[in-house]
Design an enzyme around this catalytic site. Structure first.
Site, PDB file in Angstrom:
ATOM      1  N   SER A  71      -6.648 -12.879   1.982  1.00 44.89           N
ATOM      2  CA  SER A  71      -5.209 -12.684   2.199  1.00 44.89           C
ATOM      3  C   SER A  71      -4.404 -13.948   1.906  1.00 44.89           C
ATOM      4  O   SER A  71      -4.937 -15.062   1.920  1.00 44.89           O
ATOM      5  CB  SER A  71      -4.962 -12.241   3.641  1.00 44.89           C
ATOM      6  OG  SER A  71      -5.764 -11.130   3.955  1.00 44.89           O
TER       7      SER A  71
HETATM    8  N1  SAM Z   1      -9.506 -12.095   6.217  1.00 44.11           N
HETATM    9  C1  SAM Z   1     -10.367 -11.974   5.078  1.00 44.11           C
HETATM   10  C2  SAM Z   1     -10.531 -13.297   4.387  1.00 44.11           C
HETATM   11  O1  SAM Z   1     -10.123 -14.329   4.922  1.00 44.11           O
HETATM   12  O2  SAM Z   1     -11.115 -13.303   3.290  1.00 44.11           O
HETATM   13  C3  SAM Z   1      -9.830 -10.955   4.105  1.00 44.11           C
HETATM   14  C4  SAM Z   1     -10.089  -9.576   4.526  1.00 44.11           C
HETATM   15  S1  SAM Z   1      -9.776  -8.399   3.265  1.00 44.11           S
HETATM   16  C5  SAM Z   1      -8.034  -8.393   3.140  1.00 44.11           C
HETATM   17  C6  SAM Z   1     -10.161  -6.926   4.184  1.00 44.11           C
HETATM   18  C7  SAM Z   1     -11.610  -6.708   4.434  1.00 44.11           C
HETATM   19  O3  SAM Z   1     -11.757  -5.612   5.317  1.00 44.11           O
HETATM   20  C8  SAM Z   1     -12.407  -6.354   3.185  1.00 44.11           C
HETATM   21  O4  SAM Z   1     -13.455  -7.248   3.020  1.00 44.11           O
HETATM   22  C9  SAM Z   1     -12.917  -4.938   3.468  1.00 44.11           C
HETATM   23  O5  SAM Z   1     -14.186  -4.662   2.923  1.00 44.11           O
HETATM   24  C10 SAM Z   1     -12.948  -4.944   4.980  1.00 44.11           C
HETATM   25  N2  SAM Z   1     -12.962  -3.616   5.613  1.00 44.11           N
HETATM   26  C11 SAM Z   1     -12.289  -2.499   5.280  1.00 44.11           C
HETATM   27  N3  SAM Z   1     -12.594  -1.497   6.127  1.00 44.11           N
HETATM   28  C12 SAM Z   1     -13.485  -2.006   7.032  1.00 44.11           C
HETATM   29  C13 SAM Z   1     -14.168  -1.477   8.162  1.00 44.11           C
HETATM   30  N4  SAM Z   1     -14.020  -0.218   8.575  1.00 44.11           N
HETATM   31  N5  SAM Z   1     -14.999  -2.284   8.837  1.00 44.11           N
HETATM   32  C14 SAM Z   1     -15.188  -3.589   8.464  1.00 44.11           C
HETATM   33  N6  SAM Z   1     -14.563  -4.133   7.402  1.00 44.11           N
HETATM   34  C15 SAM Z   1     -13.717  -3.362   6.695  1.00 44.11           C
END
Ligand code: SAM
Length: 227
Positions: A71
């Protein structure tokens, strides 16, 4: 010569980090000292692909593969500031992604429990975070819409919960795992645009506050979006 080059690069990234803090965070109202301190320490470039490292301190999200993103620094700082993190907190993070936000949390709070549904991302994040020496992070592969299933080690509830992907509604499993006086932050809305919502658990019930518009990748799972 190699060492000299490495040292120059390290200083370059440190200077980019300081500019990021000054122009992207402080000027937009990030004042939490612990949050700013963590941003100063964590090498964001380590959490992106080698080819994107020169872009790591830009004011934007970046691809981390698997259709996911790290993000924008400001939105991460805002979410951490709104949670009013304390040293003693145990935090549940849904969506480990690159592991960058996990590292920021691990600098500030006592323990971080992080859940990611895409195994290669979780493995990669764990490798970097272990390499950086963090010992207060616990990892889980699976559906984070259900929280940290089967109980939290040595503890019943989390002080803070942060969801780094967008949900259609607030997952009940997550509010159920929040401690009294705890806070949950989550983007909710449709797949393309959401509102950042912070929920405080009080003796009188849950208090919701809207913190403005945002855009996140979808939260996929039983209490999120279908694939
Ligand atoms: N905060 C993270 C970083 O610093 O890199 C970025 C997160 S990214 C915007 C969102 C993440 O949420 C992705 O890696 C995605 O695979 C994960 N995600 C989506 N649905 C999910 C779920 N039900 N459980 C766990 N992770 C999930």
């Amino acid at each position: 010569m190699v060492n000299e080059k490495r040292e120059k690069l390290k200083m370059r990234y440190q200077s980019l980090r300081e500019s990021m803090i000054k122009y992207q965070l402080e000027t937009r109202g990030i004042t939490d000292i612990e949050v700013l301190k963590a941003f100063k320490i964590i090498p964001r470039h380590r959490f992106v692909d080698f080819n994107f490292q020169h872009l790591a301190y830009n004011d934007s999200p970046l691809s981390i593969g698997e259709g996911q993103t790290i993000s924008q620094p400001y939105i991460v700082a805002l979410m951490l500031q709104l949670l009013e993190l304390k040293n003693s907190d145990k935090v549940l993070e849904i969506g480990t992604g690159s592991g960058y936000q996990t590292a920021l949390l691990a600098e500030i709070v006592q323990e971080v429990y992080t859940v990611e549904r895409i195994l290669p991302l979780l493995k990669n994040a764990k490798t970097i975070l272990n390499d950086l020496g963090y010992k207060n992070i616990f990892y889980k592969a699976g559906d984070g819409t259900l929280g940290w299933e089967n109980g939290i080690p040595k503890r019943e509830k989390f002080d803070k919960i942060i969801v780094a992907a967008a949900a259609p509604d607030i997952p009940e499993s997550l509010t159920g795992q929040l401690a009294m006086n705890g806070k949950l932050i989550i983007p909710t809305g449709d797949r393309s645009f959401q509102q950042l919502v912070i929920i405080s658990k009080t003796e009188e019930g849950y208090v919701h506050r809207n913190e403005g518009g945002c855009m996140f990748v979808p939260l996929i799972g039983a209490e999120g979006w279908q694939l």
